[in-house]
Design a protein around this motif. Structure first.
Motif: not given
Length: 152
Positions: A8-13, A60-63
């Motif tokens: 699982y990998e997600e970037r909260l933009t 906004g670039s937290v992962r």
């Protein structure tokens, strides 16, 4: 085809409206510098937009990642063995856990522009953190990745 190493990998933009606000901050700076001439005005437009865009991008670039036997959420790295049950929160329940149900000891990876979240209990007796609150656009997928045991 190469598969991703992380289940699982997600970037909260940042949302698109923040980029418009960044441009408007540049326009504001340009208007402030307008009395000094065209060149300072253009510099203010470029500089103001760039500074506001960098600020929006960095926030906004937290992962959020599940890699190996660890959950990495922002700057926190937690072993999966220290985590308990994961609860998927819809928009209404996520709002409740951000406000009146929140525990001040909890770890919050909070992004108010993301309506859904995942709440994960921390079962480590040495850790005073009762749970993790993770804003995520895909809470079901993150919960599934946390349930999957790492292959030995």
């Amino acid at each position: 085809m190469q598969l991703s190493a992380a289940p699982y990998e997600e970037r909260l933009t940042a949302p698109r409206t923040w980029w418009l606000i960044s441009f408007l901050a540049g326009v504001s700076m340009a208007l402030i510098l307008l009395p000094f001439g065209t060149l300072p005005m253009l510099g203010g437009l470029a500089g103001g937009t760039a500074v506001a865009a960098v600020a929006a991008s960095s926030y906004g670039s937290v992962r959020i990642r599940v890699v190996g036997d660890s959950l990495i959420a922002g700057e926190a790295k937690i072993p999966l063995a220290a985590l308990g049950e994961a609860e998927v929160l819809d928009a209404e329940e996520a709002r409740a856990w951000r406000t009146y149900k929140a525990d001040p000891r909890a770890f919050l990876l909070l992004r108010a522009y993301i309506p859904t979240a995942l709440r994960v209990e921390v079962t480590d007796p040495q850790d005073p953190t009762p749970y993790l609150y993770l804003s995520t656009r895909e809470p079901e997928r993150l919960a599934q990745a946390l349930r999957t045991e790492p292959s030995a």
